[in-house]
Motif scaffolding. Structure first.
Motif, mmCIF file in Angstrom:
data_model
loop_
_atom_site.group_PDB
_atom_site.id
_atom_site.type_symbol
_atom_site.label_atom_id
_atom_site.label_comp_id
_atom_site.label_asym_id
_atom_site.label_seq_id
_atom_site.Cartn_x
_atom_site.Cartn_y
_atom_site.Cartn_z
ATOM 1 N N GLN A 72 0.848 -1.191 0.000
ATOM 2 C CA GLN A 72 0.000 0.000 0.000
ATOM 3 C C GLN A 72 0.888 1.246 0.000
ATOM 4 O OE1 GLN A 72 -3.869 1.925 2.326
ATOM 5 N NE2 GLN A 72 -2.790 0.214 3.261
ATOM 6 N N LYS A 99 -3.192 5.635 0.657
ATOM 7 C CA LYS A 99 -4.422 5.100 1.212
ATOM 8 C C LYS A 99 -5.281 4.444 0.130
ATOM 9 C CE LYS A 99 -8.499 6.198 3.982
ATOM 10 N NZ LYS A 99 -9.292 7.247 4.661
ATOM 11 N N ASN A 100 -5.628 3.179 0.357
ATOM 12 C CA ASN A 100 -6.475 2.364 -0.519
ATOM 13 C C ASN A 100 -5.820 1.978 -1.849
ATOM 14 O OD1 ASN A 100 -8.551 2.560 1.394
ATOM 15 N ND2 ASN A 100 -9.456 4.352 0.398
ATOM 16 N N TYR A 111 -7.108 -0.654 -6.249
ATOM 17 C CA TYR A 111 -7.737 0.353 -5.394
ATOM 18 C C TYR A 111 -8.800 -0.375 -4.590
ATOM 19 C CZ TYR A 111 -10.830 4.054 -3.792
ATOM 20 O OH TYR A 111 -11.611 4.866 -3.004
ATOM 21 N N ASP A 112 -8.737 -0.257 -3.263
ATOM 22 C CA ASP A 112 -9.637 -1.041 -2.423
ATOM 23 C C ASP A 112 -10.105 -0.210 -1.239
ATOM 24 O OD1 ASP A 112 -11.066 -2.949 -1.120
ATOM 25 O OD2 ASP A 112 -9.419 -4.371 -0.861
ATOM 26 N N SER A 113 -11.355 0.221 -1.295
ATOM 27 C CA SER A 113 -11.944 0.977 -0.183
ATOM 28 C C SER A 113 -13.067 0.183 0.493
ATOM 29 C CB SER A 113 -12.492 2.315 -0.687
ATOM 30 O OG SER A 113 -13.564 2.126 -1.601
ATOM 31 N N ARG A 114 -13.119 -1.125 0.282
ATOM 32 C CA ARG A 114 -14.159 -1.962 0.898
ATOM 33 C C ARG A 114 -13.986 -1.998 2.409
ATOM 34 N NH1 ARG A 114 -13.047 -7.348 -2.392
ATOM 35 N NH2 ARG A 114 -10.946 -6.643 -1.840
ATOM 36 N N ASP A 115 -15.101 -2.047 3.114
ATOM 37 C CA ASP A 115 -15.029 -2.106 4.571
ATOM 38 C C ASP A 115 -14.532 -3.471 5.049
ATOM 39 O OD1 ASP A 115 -17.322 -3.302 3.598
ATOM 40 O OD2 ASP A 115 -18.625 -2.624 5.222
ATOM 41 N N GLY A 147 -18.195 0.316 -0.289
ATOM 42 C CA GLY A 147 -16.873 0.618 -0.812
ATOM 43 C C GLY A 147 -16.738 0.195 -2.271
#
Length: 297
Positions: free
Chosen positions: A105, A108-109, A154-158, A166
C-alpha cells in the motif's frame, strides 16, 4: 454441473497477523477438498492475508483438479452447437495452479505489487472429437505455463472478504513465456471493477455490482483461455463449455440479511443476482451473450 454428486469437506483458518491491532482485517485461508461420483478429485485454497497495519497484502491461489471432463472447442459457436457426448467432447483433464500476489500500500487504498502464475493443463483419454480439435492438438503436449506480472489495486471496501460498502478496482497484466520454464508465450490483461452500496433505510441490505474483462493475446493454450460460466463469474454453466481468448461480463447482486425479533441481524440471508457475459477472439468479435440469473440462501 460438471462434477455430479460431490462429497467435499473443508476448514477455514481465520487469524489476525497482529492480535493487538484492532483495526486490521482478519486474514483467512479456506481449504477445500472433495471427490465426486464422476471420478473427479480436487483440492484448493484461496489465501488472503493482511500485514503491517495493512501496508502489505499477500494473496495466493492454490488449486489441483483431476477429473473426467468435456471439451467443446474454442468460440461461442463451438460451445453452443457441439453435442456433449462420449465421442465428441469427453476427455480427462488434469489441472493445477499456483498463483501468489504480494501487494504494497503506497497510498491510502492504493496497492501495487508483483504476481507469479504457474499453471498446468493436460488432457488424456480424449474422445475422437477432442483429439481432432486443432487447439487440443497444438497445445496438449505443451501443458505448463509460467508468467510474471504487475497488479494494481484500489480497495476501499469495509470488509474485503465480504464487503458491505466501498469499491474495488484491480488491473493486472501477466506475461507468460519460457523465462520461467513455460511452454507457451502469451499475455493476459484483467480489469476487475466492483462497487458496493449499503442501503441504510433497512439494516442488512447491500447492492453489489461487478464489471470484469479478461483479454489475452499470443499463443494462448486452450486451458488458459477465458471461460465465462465458472463459479467465479456467471456460474450455472458447465465450466469450460464456452472459451475464447477474451471475455467480458457484468453482474448485479442484491443481498438481504434477515433480522432477529430484537432488530439485530441474524446469521441468515438471501441473495438475488442477474448478469450476462460474452466472449470472442478479440473485442471486435464479441457477439452472443450468455445470461445468468440466480437466487441463493
Amino acid at each position: 454441473p460438471e462434477l455430479g454428486f460431490t462429497l467435499a469437506g473443508g476448514i477455514m483458518i481465520s487469524f489476525k497477523t497482529n492480535p493487538k491491532d484492532s483495526l486490521i482485517q482478519r486474514s483467512s485461508s479456506p481449504l477445500m477438498l472433495g471427490v465426486s461420483t464422476t471420478g473427479a478429485y480436487f483440492f484448493g485454497t484461496k489465501f488472503t492475508s493482511f500485514w503491517l497495519k495493512d501496508k502489505l497484502r499477500i494473496y495466493a491461489d492454490l488449486n489441483f483438479k483431476n477429473m473426467p471432463d468435456n471439451y467443446w472447442g474454442v468460440g461461442y459457436d463451438e460451445g453452443y452447437n457441439t453435442v456433449k457426448d462420449s465421442d465428441t467432447t469427453a476427455y480427462t483433464r488434469t489441472w493445477w495452479q499456483i498463483n501468489p500476489k504480494i501487494l504494497w500500500q503506497f497510498k491510502k487504498n492504493l496497492f501495487i505489487g508483483p504476481s507469479i502464475d504457474f499453471n498446468y493443463t493436460r488432457g488424456s483419454k480424449a474422445s475422437t472429437g477432442v483429439a481432432e480439435d486443432p487447439f487440443y492438438q497444438e497445445f496438449n503436449d505443451k501443458p505448463f505455463n509460467s508468467g510474471m506480472g504487475l497488479v494494481f489495486q484500489y480497495d476501499s471496501r469495509d470488509v474485503p472478504v465480504n464487503a458491505w460498502k466501498g469499491a474495488f478496482v484491480e488491473v493486472s497484466g501477466t506475461f507468460y513465456g519460457p523465462y520461467l520454464g513455460g511452454d507457451n508465450t502469451y499475455q493476459v490483461l484483467v480489469i476487475d471493477l466492483r462497487k458496493y452500496w449499503n442501503i441504510k433505510k433497512r439494516k442488512g441490505q447491500t447492492i453489489a455490482v461487478q464489471l470484469k474483462g479478461r483479454f489475452s493475446n499470443g499463443d494462448v493454450p486452450y486451458g488458459e483461455m477465458s471461460q465465462p460460466g465458472t463459479p467465479f463469474d456467471l456460474r450455472g454453466y458447465t465450466w469450460g463449455r464456452y472459451r475464447d481468448e477474451s471475455m467480458v461480463f457484468a453482474l448485479g447482486e442484491y443481498r438481504l440479511m434477515f433480522r432477529k425479533k430484537g432488530g439485530e441481524l441474524s446469521p441468515h440471508g438471501i441473495v438475488a443476482r442477474l448478469g450476462a457475459g460474452t466472449l470472442g477472439e478479440r473485442v471486435q468479435y464479441f457477439g452472443d451473450w450468455l445470461p445468468s440469473i440466480a437466487i441463493g440462501y
